[in-house]
Design a protein around this motif. Structure first.
Motif, mmCIF file in Angstrom:
data_model
loop_
_atom_site.group_PDB
_atom_site.id
_atom_site.type_symbol
_atom_site.label_atom_id
_atom_site.label_comp_id
_atom_site.label_asym_id
_atom_site.label_seq_id
_atom_site.Cartn_x
_atom_site.Cartn_y
_atom_site.Cartn_z
ATOM 1 N N ALA A 117 0.838 -1.197 0.000
ATOM 2 C CA ALA A 117 0.000 0.000 0.000
ATOM 3 C C ALA A 117 0.873 1.246 0.000
ATOM 4 O O ALA A 117 2.008 1.229 0.489
ATOM 5 N N HIS A 118 0.324 2.310 -0.550
ATOM 6 C CA HIS A 118 1.040 3.585 -0.657
ATOM 7 C C HIS A 118 0.892 4.370 0.650
ATOM 8 O O HIS A 118 0.276 3.902 1.616
ATOM 9 N N SER A 128 -5.926 -4.223 9.951
ATOM 10 C CA SER A 128 -4.851 -4.445 10.906
ATOM 11 C C SER A 128 -3.573 -4.840 10.169
ATOM 12 O O SER A 128 -3.602 -5.223 8.993
ATOM 13 N N ALA A 129 -2.458 -4.776 10.893
ATOM 14 C CA ALA A 129 -1.197 -5.203 10.296
ATOM 15 C C ALA A 129 -1.262 -6.666 9.893
ATOM 16 O O ALA A 129 -0.736 -7.059 8.835
ATOM 17 N N ASP A 130 -1.902 -7.504 10.707
ATOM 18 C CA ASP A 130 -2.013 -8.924 10.375
ATOM 19 C C ASP A 130 -2.828 -9.136 9.109
ATOM 20 O O ASP A 130 -2.464 -9.948 8.245
ATOM 21 N N THR A 131 -3.941 -8.402 8.989
ATOM 22 C CA THR A 131 -4.771 -8.523 7.789
ATOM 23 C C THR A 131 -4.007 -8.068 6.558
ATOM 24 O O THR A 131 -4.055 -8.718 5.498
ATOM 25 N N LEU A 132 -3.309 -6.955 6.672
ATOM 26 C CA LEU A 132 -2.513 -6.470 5.548
ATOM 27 C C LEU A 132 -1.439 -7.484 5.168
ATOM 28 O O LEU A 132 -1.223 -7.762 3.981
ATOM 29 N N GLY A 133 -0.759 -8.037 6.160
ATOM 30 C CA GLY A 133 0.281 -9.016 5.880
ATOM 31 C C GLY A 133 -0.261 -10.230 5.144
ATOM 32 O O GLY A 133 0.368 -10.739 4.209
ATOM 33 N N PHE A 168 -1.539 4.176 9.986
ATOM 34 C CA PHE A 168 -1.797 3.268 8.864
ATOM 35 C C PHE A 168 -0.494 2.872 8.182
ATOM 36 O O PHE A 168 -0.268 1.692 7.884
ATOM 37 N N GLU A 169 0.368 3.845 7.934
ATOM 38 C CA GLU A 169 1.626 3.548 7.255
ATOM 39 C C GLU A 169 2.508 2.609 8.081
ATOM 40 O O GLU A 169 3.211 1.749 7.521
ATOM 41 N N ARG A 170 2.445 2.729 9.404
ATOM 42 C CA ARG A 170 3.183 1.788 10.249
ATOM 43 C C ARG A 170 2.587 0.385 10.153
ATOM 44 O O ARG A 170 3.322 -0.619 10.159
ATOM 45 N N ARG A 171 1.257 0.293 10.052
ATOM 46 C CA ARG A 171 0.645 -1.030 9.882
ATOM 47 C C ARG A 171 1.046 -1.632 8.538
ATOM 48 O O ARG A 171 1.273 -2.841 8.432
ATOM 49 N N VAL A 172 1.125 -0.792 7.511
ATOM 50 C CA VAL A 172 1.570 -1.288 6.200
ATOM 51 C C VAL A 172 2.999 -1.800 6.282
ATOM 52 O O VAL A 172 3.328 -2.881 5.771
ATOM 53 N N ALA A 195 4.487 -2.961 8.857
ATOM 54 C CA ALA A 195 4.451 -4.230 9.592
ATOM 55 C C ALA A 195 3.911 -5.350 8.716
ATOM 56 O O ALA A 195 4.428 -6.484 8.742
ATOM 57 N N GLY A 196 2.886 -5.053 7.918
ATOM 58 C CA GLY A 196 2.351 -6.060 7.007
ATOM 59 C C GLY A 196 3.347 -6.461 5.937
ATOM 60 O O GLY A 196 3.466 -7.642 5.582
ATOM 61 N N VAL A 197 4.075 -5.482 5.432
ATOM 62 C CA VAL A 197 5.135 -5.769 4.473
ATOM 63 C C VAL A 197 6.200 -6.649 5.117
ATOM 64 O O VAL A 197 6.700 -7.609 4.509
ATOM 65 N N GLY A 198 6.541 -6.345 6.369
ATOM 66 C CA GLY A 198 7.518 -7.174 7.062
ATOM 67 C C GLY A 198 7.049 -8.611 7.202
ATOM 68 O O GLY A 198 7.826 -9.556 6.978
#
Length: 323
Positions: free
Chosen positions: A91-92, A107-112, A158-162, A164-167
Protein backbone atom coordinates in the motif's frame (compact mmCIF):
# COMPACT_ATOMS: atom_id res chain seq x y z
CA UNK A 1 22.86 -15.81 -8.34
CA UNK A 2 20.33 -18.33 -7.00
CA UNK A 3 16.59 -17.95 -6.53
CA UNK A 4 13.88 -16.54 -8.78
CA UNK A 5 12.32 -13.26 -9.87
CA UNK A 6 8.52 -13.41 -9.89
CA UNK A 7 7.06 -11.70 -12.97
CA UNK A 8 3.45 -11.48 -14.09
CA UNK A 9 4.09 -14.23 -16.65
CA UNK A 10 5.83 -16.54 -14.21
CA UNK A 11 9.12 -16.99 -12.40
CA UNK A 12 12.41 -16.42 -14.20
CA UNK A 13 16.05 -16.83 -13.18
CA UNK A 14 17.76 -13.52 -12.36
CA UNK A 15 20.12 -13.74 -15.33
CA UNK A 16 17.15 -13.48 -17.72
CA UNK A 17 15.91 -10.13 -16.40
CA UNK A 18 18.13 -7.84 -18.52
CA UNK A 19 18.19 -4.04 -18.52
CA UNK A 20 15.62 -3.01 -15.93
CA UNK A 21 13.69 0.19 -15.26
CA UNK A 22 13.16 -0.26 -11.53
CA UNK A 23 10.11 2.00 -11.13
CA UNK A 24 7.24 2.79 -13.52
CA UNK A 25 3.44 2.69 -13.65
CA UNK A 26 1.21 1.29 -16.40
CA UNK A 27 -2.10 1.52 -14.52
CA UNK A 28 -2.81 4.01 -11.74
CA UNK A 29 -5.67 6.06 -10.34
CA UNK A 30 -5.30 8.17 -7.21
CA UNK A 31 -7.30 11.06 -5.75
CA UNK A 32 -4.02 12.95 -5.37
CA UNK A 33 -3.68 13.19 -9.17
CA UNK A 34 -7.14 13.91 -10.64
CA UNK A 35 -7.11 13.81 -14.42
CA UNK A 36 -3.81 11.93 -14.51
CA UNK A 37 -5.26 8.41 -14.54
CA UNK A 38 -3.45 5.66 -16.38
CA UNK A 39 -6.46 3.55 -17.32
CA UNK A 40 -6.19 2.82 -21.05
CA UNK A 41 -4.65 -0.60 -21.64
CA UNK A 42 -3.95 0.05 -25.32
CA UNK A 43 -2.16 3.34 -24.56
CA UNK A 44 -0.17 1.81 -21.71
CA UNK A 45 0.84 -1.06 -23.99
CA UNK A 46 2.03 1.40 -26.64
CA UNK A 47 4.06 3.28 -24.03
CA UNK A 48 5.64 0.07 -22.71
CA UNK A 49 6.43 -1.03 -26.24
CA UNK A 50 8.33 2.22 -26.83
CA UNK A 51 10.32 1.67 -23.64
CA UNK A 52 11.19 -1.85 -24.77
CA UNK A 53 12.15 -0.70 -28.25
CA UNK A 54 14.55 1.82 -26.71
CA UNK A 55 16.49 -0.95 -24.99
CA UNK A 56 14.76 -1.74 -21.70
CA UNK A 57 14.05 -5.43 -21.17
CA UNK A 58 12.19 -5.36 -17.86
CA UNK A 59 10.34 -3.04 -15.53
CA UNK A 60 8.70 -2.89 -12.13
CA UNK A 61 5.04 -1.86 -12.27
CA UNK A 62 4.99 -0.08 -8.92
CA UNK A 63 1.26 0.57 -8.38
CA UNK A 64 0.19 -1.02 -5.07
CA UNK A 65 -3.22 -2.19 -3.85
CA UNK A 66 -6.26 0.07 -4.19
CA UNK A 67 -4.94 2.61 -6.72
CA UNK A 68 -6.11 1.26 -10.05
CA UNK A 69 -3.70 -1.65 -10.10
CA UNK A 70 -4.64 -4.07 -12.91
CA UNK A 71 -2.85 -7.43 -12.61
CA UNK A 72 -4.49 -8.92 -15.68
CA UNK A 73 -3.80 -5.80 -17.71
CA UNK A 74 -0.14 -5.79 -16.69
CA UNK A 75 0.17 -9.45 -17.71
CA UNK A 76 -1.34 -8.67 -21.11
CA UNK A 77 1.08 -5.76 -21.57
CA UNK A 78 3.97 -8.10 -20.76
CA UNK A 79 2.73 -10.69 -23.25
CA UNK A 80 2.19 -8.08 -25.98
CA UNK A 81 5.57 -6.36 -25.57
CA UNK A 82 7.90 -9.19 -24.57
CA UNK A 83 8.98 -7.31 -21.44
CA UNK A 84 9.54 -8.93 -18.07
CA UNK A 85 7.24 -7.03 -15.68
CA UNK A 86 7.16 -7.36 -11.90
CA UNK A 87 3.81 -6.54 -10.27
CA UNK A 88 3.61 -4.83 -6.88
CA UNK A 89 1.56 -5.51 -3.77
CA UNK A 90 1.45 -3.47 -0.58
CA UNK A 91 0.00 0.00 0.00
CA UNK A 92 1.04 3.59 -0.66
CA UNK A 93 1.24 6.44 1.84
CA UNK A 94 -2.07 7.24 3.46
CA UNK A 95 -2.74 10.43 1.49
CA UNK A 96 -3.39 8.37 -1.66
CA UNK A 97 -6.52 6.77 -0.19
CA UNK A 98 -9.93 8.34 0.30
CA UNK A 99 -11.39 8.58 3.77
CA UNK A 100 -13.39 5.41 4.31
CA UNK A 101 -11.30 3.21 2.06
CA UNK A 102 -11.53 -0.25 3.67
CA UNK A 103 -7.78 -0.71 3.40
CA UNK A 104 -7.15 2.14 5.86
CA UNK A 105 -8.73 0.27 8.78
CA UNK A 106 -7.08 -3.09 8.17
CA UNK A 107 -4.85 -4.44 10.91
CA UNK A 108 -1.20 -5.20 10.30
CA UNK A 109 -2.01 -8.92 10.38
CA UNK A 110 -4.77 -8.52 7.79
CA UNK A 111 -2.51 -6.47 5.55
CA UNK A 112 0.28 -9.02 5.88
CA UNK A 113 -2.04 -11.87 4.89
CA UNK A 114 -3.36 -9.89 1.91
CA UNK A 115 0.11 -8.99 0.68
CA UNK A 116 1.33 -12.56 1.12
CA UNK A 117 -1.65 -13.87 -0.85
CA UNK A 118 -0.87 -11.47 -3.69
CA UNK A 119 2.68 -12.84 -3.79
CA UNK A 120 1.90 -16.53 -3.49
CA UNK A 121 -1.65 -17.17 -4.77
CA UNK A 122 -3.05 -14.44 -7.01
CA UNK A 123 -3.16 -10.65 -6.94
CA UNK A 124 -6.47 -9.17 -5.79
CA UNK A 125 -7.52 -5.75 -4.51
CA UNK A 126 -9.84 -5.23 -1.49
CA UNK A 127 -12.81 -4.43 -3.75
CA UNK A 128 -12.39 -7.68 -5.72
CA UNK A 129 -14.78 -10.46 -4.83
CA UNK A 130 -12.34 -12.97 -6.30
CA UNK A 131 -8.69 -12.80 -7.36
CA UNK A 132 -7.85 -11.47 -10.80
CA UNK A 133 -8.51 -13.98 -13.59
CA UNK A 134 -5.60 -15.94 -15.01
CA UNK A 135 -3.26 -14.00 -17.24
CA UNK A 136 -2.64 -14.68 -20.92
CA UNK A 137 -0.30 -17.52 -19.96
CA UNK A 138 -3.14 -19.35 -18.21
CA UNK A 139 -1.69 -19.16 -14.70
CA UNK A 140 -2.63 -16.79 -11.86
CA UNK A 141 -1.01 -13.35 -11.99
CA UNK A 142 1.11 -12.91 -8.87
CA UNK A 143 2.99 -9.97 -7.46
CA UNK A 144 6.77 -10.09 -7.14
CA UNK A 145 7.43 -7.03 -4.97
CA UNK A 146 6.20 -5.48 -1.72
CA UNK A 147 5.68 -1.72 -1.39
CA UNK A 148 5.05 0.71 1.44
CA UNK A 149 4.95 4.51 1.53
CA UNK A 150 5.37 7.25 4.10
CA UNK A 151 4.66 10.98 4.27
CA UNK A 152 7.15 13.83 4.46
CA UNK A 153 9.13 13.17 7.64
CA UNK A 154 6.10 11.32 9.00
CA UNK A 155 4.81 7.79 9.38
CA UNK A 156 1.08 7.61 10.14
CA UNK A 157 -0.53 4.80 12.12
CA UNK A 158 -1.80 3.27 8.86
CA UNK A 159 1.63 3.55 7.25
CA UNK A 160 3.18 1.79 10.25
CA UNK A 161 0.65 -1.03 9.88
CA UNK A 162 1.57 -1.29 6.20
CA UNK A 163 5.26 -1.49 7.07
CA UNK A 164 4.45 -4.23 9.59
CA UNK A 165 2.35 -6.06 7.01
CA UNK A 166 5.14 -5.77 4.47
CA UNK A 167 7.52 -7.17 7.06
CA UNK A 168 5.25 -10.16 7.69
CA UNK A 169 4.91 -10.87 3.97
CA UNK A 170 8.66 -10.56 3.48
CA UNK A 171 9.34 -12.98 6.32
CA UNK A 172 6.89 -15.46 4.76
CA UNK A 173 8.24 -15.25 1.23
CA UNK A 174 11.60 -13.51 0.97
CA UNK A 175 10.10 -11.06 -1.55
CA UNK A 176 11.91 -7.73 -2.13
CA UNK A 177 10.62 -4.41 -0.80
CA UNK A 178 10.27 -0.86 -2.17
CA UNK A 179 9.44 2.14 0.02
CA UNK A 180 8.14 5.47 -1.27
CA UNK A 181 9.92 8.29 0.57
CA UNK A 182 8.09 11.59 0.23
CA UNK A 183 10.70 14.08 -1.05
CA UNK A 184 13.38 11.60 -0.06
CA UNK A 185 12.79 12.03 3.67
CA UNK A 186 13.26 9.59 6.56
CA UNK A 187 15.42 7.09 4.68
CA UNK A 188 17.38 5.80 7.65
CA UNK A 189 14.33 5.86 9.89
CA UNK A 190 12.40 3.61 7.48
CA UNK A 191 15.29 1.14 7.38
CA UNK A 192 15.18 1.05 11.17
CA UNK A 193 11.43 0.36 11.20
CA UNK A 194 11.72 -2.39 8.58
CA UNK A 195 14.70 -3.88 10.36
CA UNK A 196 12.54 -4.20 13.46
CA UNK A 197 10.03 -6.11 11.33
CA UNK A 198 12.65 -8.59 10.18
CA UNK A 199 13.38 -7.03 6.77
CA UNK A 200 17.13 -6.68 6.11
CA UNK A 201 18.27 -3.50 4.40
CA UNK A 202 19.64 -5.62 1.55
CA UNK A 203 16.05 -6.43 0.53
CA UNK A 204 14.94 -2.77 0.42
CA UNK A 205 14.97 -0.14 -2.32
CA UNK A 206 14.25 3.44 -1.23
CA UNK A 207 12.36 5.21 -4.00
CA UNK A 208 12.75 8.95 -4.66
CA UNK A 209 15.85 9.33 -2.54
CA UNK A 210 17.20 11.51 -5.36
CA UNK A 211 14.48 14.09 -4.56
CA UNK A 212 16.91 14.86 -1.74
CA UNK A 213 20.10 14.95 -3.84
CA UNK A 214 22.56 14.45 -1.01
CA UNK A 215 25.33 12.00 -1.99
CA UNK A 216 26.57 11.77 1.58
CA UNK A 217 23.19 10.50 2.74
CA UNK A 218 22.90 8.21 -0.26
CA UNK A 219 26.29 6.70 0.51
CA UNK A 220 25.18 6.14 4.10
CA UNK A 221 22.09 4.30 2.86
CA UNK A 222 24.30 2.18 0.58
CA UNK A 223 26.53 1.47 3.56
CA UNK A 224 23.50 0.08 5.39
CA UNK A 225 23.06 -2.33 2.45
CA UNK A 226 19.88 -0.81 0.97
CA UNK A 227 19.35 0.25 -2.62
CA UNK A 228 19.13 3.92 -3.61
CA UNK A 229 16.43 4.68 -6.19
CA UNK A 230 17.13 7.42 -8.75
CA UNK A 231 13.83 8.16 -10.49
CA UNK A 232 13.50 11.97 -10.66
CA UNK A 233 14.83 12.69 -14.13
CA UNK A 234 12.83 14.94 -16.48
CA UNK A 235 11.39 16.91 -13.54
CA UNK A 236 13.05 20.18 -14.42
CA UNK A 237 10.68 22.32 -12.37
CA UNK A 238 12.42 20.86 -9.33
CA UNK A 239 15.98 20.53 -10.61
CA UNK A 240 17.73 19.69 -13.89
CA UNK A 241 18.97 16.22 -14.72
CA UNK A 242 22.50 17.48 -14.11
CA UNK A 243 21.77 17.60 -10.36
CA UNK A 244 20.85 13.90 -10.39
CA UNK A 245 23.95 13.04 -12.41
CA UNK A 246 26.20 14.97 -10.04
CA UNK A 247 24.57 13.28 -7.06
CA UNK A 248 24.91 9.85 -8.64
CA UNK A 249 28.58 10.48 -9.34
CA UNK A 250 29.14 11.63 -5.75
CA UNK A 251 27.36 8.59 -4.35
CA UNK A 252 29.36 6.19 -6.51
CA UNK A 253 32.62 7.90 -5.53
CA UNK A 254 31.76 7.38 -1.87
CA UNK A 255 30.04 4.00 -1.88
CA UNK A 256 30.51 2.30 -5.25
CA UNK A 257 27.81 1.42 -7.77
CA UNK A 258 26.44 -1.83 -6.33
CA UNK A 259 23.40 -0.31 -4.56
CA UNK A 260 22.10 2.08 -7.24
CA UNK A 261 18.85 1.62 -9.19
CA UNK A 262 17.48 3.81 -12.00
CA UNK A 263 13.87 4.25 -13.11
CA UNK A 264 11.54 6.89 -14.50
CA UNK A 265 8.45 6.84 -12.24
CA UNK A 266 6.58 8.90 -14.82
CA UNK A 267 3.14 7.97 -13.44
CA UNK A 268 1.01 10.65 -15.16
CA UNK A 269 -0.99 10.47 -18.36
CA UNK A 270 0.09 14.04 -19.19
CA UNK A 271 3.68 12.76 -19.40
CA UNK A 272 3.03 9.66 -21.54
CA UNK A 273 3.17 10.23 -25.29
CA UNK A 274 0.65 7.45 -25.90
CA UNK A 275 -1.84 9.43 -23.77
CA UNK A 276 -1.03 12.67 -25.59
CA UNK A 277 1.68 14.05 -23.31
CA UNK A 278 5.47 14.33 -23.00
CA UNK A 279 8.23 13.17 -22.60
CA UNK A 280 7.25 9.47 -22.50
CA UNK A 281 8.72 6.44 -20.78
CA UNK A 282 11.56 6.20 -23.26
CA UNK A 283 13.05 9.48 -22.00
CA UNK A 284 14.95 7.28 -19.55
CA UNK A 285 16.83 5.10 -22.09
CA UNK A 286 17.03 7.69 -24.87
CA UNK A 287 17.90 10.85 -22.96
CA UNK A 288 19.03 10.12 -19.42
CA UNK A 289 20.96 6.85 -19.63
CA UNK A 290 23.35 8.07 -22.36
CA UNK A 291 24.35 10.87 -19.99
CA UNK A 292 24.89 8.40 -17.16
CA UNK A 293 27.23 6.45 -19.43
CA UNK A 294 29.07 9.53 -20.68
CA UNK A 295 29.28 11.50 -17.43
CA UNK A 296 29.36 8.86 -14.70
CA UNK A 297 30.52 5.72 -16.47
CA UNK A 298 29.33 2.78 -18.54
CA UNK A 299 30.10 0.45 -15.65
CA UNK A 300 27.76 2.43 -13.39
CA UNK A 301 24.97 2.34 -15.98
CA UNK A 302 25.35 -1.42 -16.38
CA UNK A 303 25.35 -2.03 -12.64
CA UNK A 304 22.28 0.15 -12.09
CA UNK A 305 20.32 -1.42 -14.96
CA UNK A 306 21.35 -5.07 -14.89
CA UNK A 307 23.22 -6.48 -11.90
CA UNK A 308 21.62 -4.42 -9.13
CA UNK A 309 17.92 -4.82 -10.02
CA UNK A 310 18.42 -8.54 -10.63
CA UNK A 311 19.98 -8.91 -7.18
CA UNK A 312 17.34 -6.76 -5.48
CA UNK A 313 14.34 -8.47 -7.12
CA UNK A 314 15.54 -12.02 -6.47
CA UNK A 315 13.67 -14.07 -3.89
CA UNK A 316 16.02 -16.35 -2.00
CA UNK A 317 15.85 -20.00 -3.08
CA UNK A 318 14.43 -21.39 0.16
CA UNK A 319 11.63 -18.82 0.49
CA UNK A 320 10.69 -18.86 -3.20
CA UNK A 321 10.54 -22.64 -3.16
CA UNK A 322 8.13 -22.50 -0.24
CA UNK A 323 5.92 -20.00 -2.09
Amino acid sequence: MTGIIRTVLGDIPPERLGRTDYHEHLFQSTPLLPGEELDDEAASTTEARALHAAGIDAMVEATPVGLGRDPGGVARVAAATGMHIVLTTGAHREAHYLLGDPLIDDSADTLGRRFTGDLTTAAADPSDAVPAPPGPHGAPVRAGLLKAGIGYWSISAFERRVLAGVGAAHRATGAPVMVHLEHGSAALEVLDVLGGEGVPASAVALAHLDRNPDPGLHAEVCGRGAYVGYDGMARHRTHPDSVLLDCLRGTVERAGADQVLIGGDVARRSRYRAYGGLPGLDYLPLRFLPRVTAEVGADVATAALVANPARWLTWDAAASGAA
